[in-house]
Design a protein around this motif. Structure first.
Motif, PDB file in Angstrom:
ATOM      1  N   GLY A 164      -3.158  42.225  39.671  1.00  9.83           N
ATOM      2  CA  GLY A 164      -3.605  43.549  39.251  1.00  9.83           C
ATOM      3  C   GLY A 164      -2.487  44.443  38.725  1.00  9.83           C
ATOM      4  N   LYS A 165      -1.328  43.863  38.477  1.00 10.92           N
ATOM      5  CA  LYS A 165      -0.212  44.658  37.963  1.00 10.92           C
ATOM      6  C   LYS A 165      -0.325  44.876  36.455  1.00 10.92           C
ATOM      7  N   ILE A 166      -1.000  43.960  35.783  1.00  7.22           N
ATOM      8  CA  ILE A 166      -1.315  44.110  34.360  1.00  7.22           C
ATOM      9  C   ILE A 166      -2.768  43.690  34.162  1.00  7.22           C
ATOM     10  N   ARG A 167      -3.385  44.198  33.119  1.00  7.65           N
ATOM     11  CA  ARG A 167      -4.779  43.861  32.851  1.00  7.65           C
ATOM     12  C   ARG A 167      -4.918  42.705  31.865  1.00  7.65           C
ATOM     13  N   ALA A 168      -3.908  42.491  31.050  1.00 11.31           N
ATOM     14  CA  ALA A 168      -3.964  41.445  30.035  1.00 11.31           C
ATOM     15  C   ALA A 168      -2.547  41.035  29.655  1.00 11.31           C
ATOM     16  N   HIS A 169      -2.433  39.857  29.020  1.00 11.49           N
ATOM     17  CA  HIS A 169      -1.126  39.391  28.575  1.00 11.49           C
ATOM     18  C   HIS A 169      -1.241  38.692  27.230  1.00 11.49           C
ATOM     19  N   GLY A 170      -0.106  38.645  26.532  1.00  9.63           N
ATOM     20  CA  GLY A 170      -0.118  38.027  25.214  1.00  9.63           C
ATOM     21  C   GLY A 170       1.278  37.929  24.653  1.00  9.63           C
ATOM     22  N   CYS A 171       1.372  37.977  23.327  1.00 12.74           N
ATOM     23  CA  CYS A 171       2.652  37.820  22.643  1.00 12.74           C
ATOM     24  C   CYS A 171       2.769  38.799  21.486  1.00 12.74           C
ATOM     25  N   SER A 172       4.006  39.130  21.174  1.00 11.36           N
ATOM     26  CA  SER A 172       4.333  39.834  19.945  1.00 11.36           C
ATOM     27  C   SER A 172       4.863  38.775  18.989  1.00 11.36           C
ATOM     28  N   PHE A 173       4.070  38.428  17.973  1.00  9.70           N
ATOM     29  CA  PHE A 173       4.412  37.316  17.089  1.00  9.70           C
ATOM     30  C   PHE A 173       5.232  37.776  15.891  1.00  9.70           C
ATOM     31  N   HIS A 174       6.303  37.033  15.624  1.00 17.05           N
ATOM     32  CA  HIS A 174       7.176  37.354  14.508  1.00 17.05           C
ATOM     33  C   HIS A 174       7.266  36.203  13.512  1.00 17.05           C
ATOM     34  N   SER A 175       6.305  35.309  13.542  1.00 15.13           N
ATOM     35  CA  SER A 175       6.231  34.253  12.533  1.00 15.13           C
ATOM     36  C   SER A 175       4.787  33.785  12.419  1.00 15.13           C
ATOM     37  N   TYR A 176       4.462  33.259  11.249  1.00 12.23           N
ATOM     38  CA  TYR A 176       3.125  32.721  11.020  1.00 12.23           C
ATOM     39  C   TYR A 176       2.886  31.481  11.874  1.00 12.23           C
ATOM     40  N   SER A 177       3.897  30.636  12.003  1.00  9.63           N
ATOM     41  CA  SER A 177       3.722  29.393  12.755  1.00  9.63           C
ATOM     42  C   SER A 177       3.426  29.658  14.229  1.00  9.63           C
ATOM     43  N   ALA A 178       4.036  30.701  14.790  1.00 12.58           N
ATOM     44  CA  ALA A 178       3.751  31.051  16.185  1.00 12.58           C
ATOM     45  C   ALA A 178       2.325  31.571  16.332  1.00 12.58           C
TER      46      ALA A 178
ATOM     47  N   VAL B  41      -4.037  30.400  17.929  1.00 12.22           N
ATOM     48  CA  VAL B  41      -5.473  30.230  17.704  1.00 12.22           C
ATOM     49  C   VAL B  41      -5.982  29.100  18.598  1.00 12.22           C
ATOM     50  N   GLY B  42      -6.936  29.426  19.443  1.00 10.89           N
ATOM     51  CA  GLY B  42      -7.478  28.437  20.361  1.00 10.89           C
ATOM     52  C   GLY B  42      -6.745  28.342  21.689  1.00 10.89           C
ATOM     53  N   ASN B  43      -5.675  29.113  21.861  1.00 14.36           N
ATOM     54  CA  ASN B  43      -4.937  29.097  23.117  1.00 14.36           C
ATOM     55  C   ASN B  43      -5.673  29.953  24.151  1.00 14.36           C
ATOM     56  N   ASP B  44      -6.015  29.370  25.287  1.00 15.49           N
ATOM     57  CA  ASP B  44      -6.811  30.070  26.301  1.00 15.49           C
ATOM     58  C   ASP B  44      -6.028  31.132  27.057  1.00 15.49           C
ATOM     59  N   TRP B  45      -4.700  30.969  27.141  1.00 15.91           N
ATOM     60  CA  TRP B  45      -3.902  31.899  27.937  1.00 15.91           C
ATOM     61  C   TRP B  45      -3.824  33.279  27.297  1.00 15.91           C
ATOM     62  N   ILE B  46      -3.718  33.313  25.990  1.00 17.39           N
ATOM     63  CA  ILE B  46      -3.415  34.570  25.315  1.00 17.39           C
ATOM     64  C   ILE B  46      -4.640  35.477  25.224  1.00 17.39           C
ATOM     65  N   ASP B  47      -4.466  36.731  25.610  1.00 18.12           N
ATOM     66  CA  ASP B  47      -5.543  37.734  25.551  1.00 18.12           C
ATOM     67  C   ASP B  47      -5.461  38.599  24.300  1.00 18.12           C
ATOM     68  N   LEU B  48      -4.249  38.829  23.826  1.00 12.80           N
ATOM     69  CA  LEU B  48      -4.048  39.722  22.681  1.00 12.80           C
ATOM     70  C   LEU B  48      -2.691  39.453  22.057  1.00 12.80           C
ATOM     71  N   ALA B  49      -2.489  40.005  20.868  1.00 14.98           N
ATOM     72  CA  ALA B  49      -1.208  39.808  20.202  1.00 14.98           C
ATOM     73  C   ALA B  49      -0.876  40.963  19.273  1.00 14.98           C
ATOM     74  N   HIS B  50       0.412  41.206  19.114  1.00 18.35           N
ATOM     75  CA  HIS B  50       0.930  42.043  18.038  1.00 18.35           C
ATOM     76  C   HIS B  50       1.206  41.111  16.859  1.00 18.35           C
ATOM     77  N   VAL B  51       0.745  41.499  15.669  1.00 15.55           N
ATOM     78  CA  VAL B  51       0.942  40.676  14.478  1.00 15.55           C
ATOM     79  C   VAL B  51       1.445  41.550  13.331  1.00 15.55           C
ATOM     80  N   ARG B  52       2.414  41.051  12.578  1.00 20.32           N
ATOM     81  CA  ARG B  52       2.924  41.767  11.402  1.00 20.32           C
ATOM     82  C   ARG B  52       1.867  41.730  10.302  1.00 20.32           C
ATOM     83  N   LEU B  53       1.406  42.908   9.881  1.00 22.41           N
ATOM     84  CA  LEU B  53       0.310  42.948   8.916  1.00 22.41           C
ATOM     85  C   LEU B  53       0.458  44.106   7.923  1.00 22.41           C
ATOM     86  N   ASN B  54       0.729  43.756   6.697  1.00 19.20           N
ATOM     87  CA  ASN B  54       0.634  44.700   5.582  1.00 19.20           C
ATOM     88  C   ASN B  54       0.377  43.886   4.314  1.00 19.20           C
TER      89      ASN B  54
END
Length: 288
Positions: A175-189, A194-207
């Motif tokens: 209960g120390k965090i509600r969700a976890h994920g990654c800040s992605f800095h590459s397309y390959s990461a 996609v399809g990874n069950d662990w990840i709840d959310l992500a930061h993605v570079r988008l413009n």
């Protein structure tokens, strides 16, 4: 700020978030779901890590601690509810000071764990669970809405960062965090996510210009759509191309519209260092 319990910071009441989206336009203060995390926050977020290194950011260099705290609180008073923090930004204590007296549930506070070498003082390079306990003390709260692994670029991150992922899962279970994920800095990461069950959310570079991105924007946004369709939360970063669009009004508008119309971006995380910048982005979003 004194330490708070899960549902409240000590003190007064929070300001009310602005109402529903305006007819025919976008509302930066619209409350949106961050994927299927259960987290709901404003469409527009405040990024605290502009040109940051070793806990020293442009925000701090321009304003010092007191001025940075005042700007964060001013953003809250305008209606922003998501504040993007990170250990390497040095922004935990700023948030603690800025949000004294507010109801904890009126805020969305996300942070990032610096797993690589350097970036933070050597003494603070501890395991995830120990680090999160420190984060909570620094922010003066008993939970964070989410914590991400910071600056993930390798396509093999689920294997390489497995012990950190396990630590975040333990923190979530506790209960120390509600969700976890990654800040992605590459397309390959991102592709691996996609399809990874662990990840709840992500930061993605988008413009739409590919500024500070490693792959063509059309390819990235297509992959983000897959990621988002699986129920994962998406926070867009580098929306203004790390400041490269600041003096290009048409470019700013195009990037805001491109992200908002993508159908797969939940939150726009934009780095601010001046109140005038916040006012400008609010106006642009409302008049797109």
């Amino acid at each position: 700020m004194t330490s708070c319990r899960r549902r409240t910071f000590l003190g007064g009441l929070a300001a009310t978030v602005a109402g529903p989206c305006f007819a025919g336009t976008y509302d930066p203060f619209e409350t949106v779901a961050l994927g299927k995390t259960g987290i709901r926050t404003t469409r527009l977020g405040f990024g605290t890590g502009v040109h940051s290194v070793n806990r020293n950011s442009e925000l701090l260099r321009k304003h010092g601690v007191d001025g940075a705290v005042k700007l964060l609180r001013a953003a809250y008073d305008l209606g922003i509810r998501y504040f993007d923090l990170a250990d390497s930004y040095g922004s935990h204590q700023l948030a603690a000071a800025a949000f004294t007296g507010l109801k904890r549930e009126s805020l969305t506070l996300g942070s990032k764990y610096w797993w690589a070498s350097g970036g933070i003082p050597a003494a603070d390079h501890t395991d995830v669970v120990t680090s999160i306990d420190r984060f909570l003390k620094e922010v003066k709260t008993d939970y964070l809405d989410f914590v991400e692994l910071h600056c993930v670029s390798s396509p093999d991150w689920p294997k390489e960062l497995e012990k950190h992922m396990e630590g975040l899962a333990k923190a979530k279970k506790a209960g120390k965090i509600r969700a976890h994920g990654c800040s992605f800095h590459s397309y390959s990461a991102l592709e691996t996510a996609v399809g990874n069950d662990w990840i709840d959310l992500a930061h993605v570079r988008l413009n739409p210009f590919g500024r500070n991105m490693t792959t063509h924007p059309d390819r990235v946004i297509a992959k983000v759509r897959e990621f988002h369709a699986a129920g994962k939360g998406v926070v867009a970063m580098k929306v203004l191309g790390v400041g490269s669009l600041v003096n290009k009004p048409d470019g700013i508008n195009r990037s805001l519209r491109w992200n908002l119309e993508s159908g797969c971006v939940d939150v726009l995380n934009i780095g601010f260092t001046q109140l005038s910048e916040i006012d400008d982005i609010i106006r642009r979003i409302r008049t797109l």
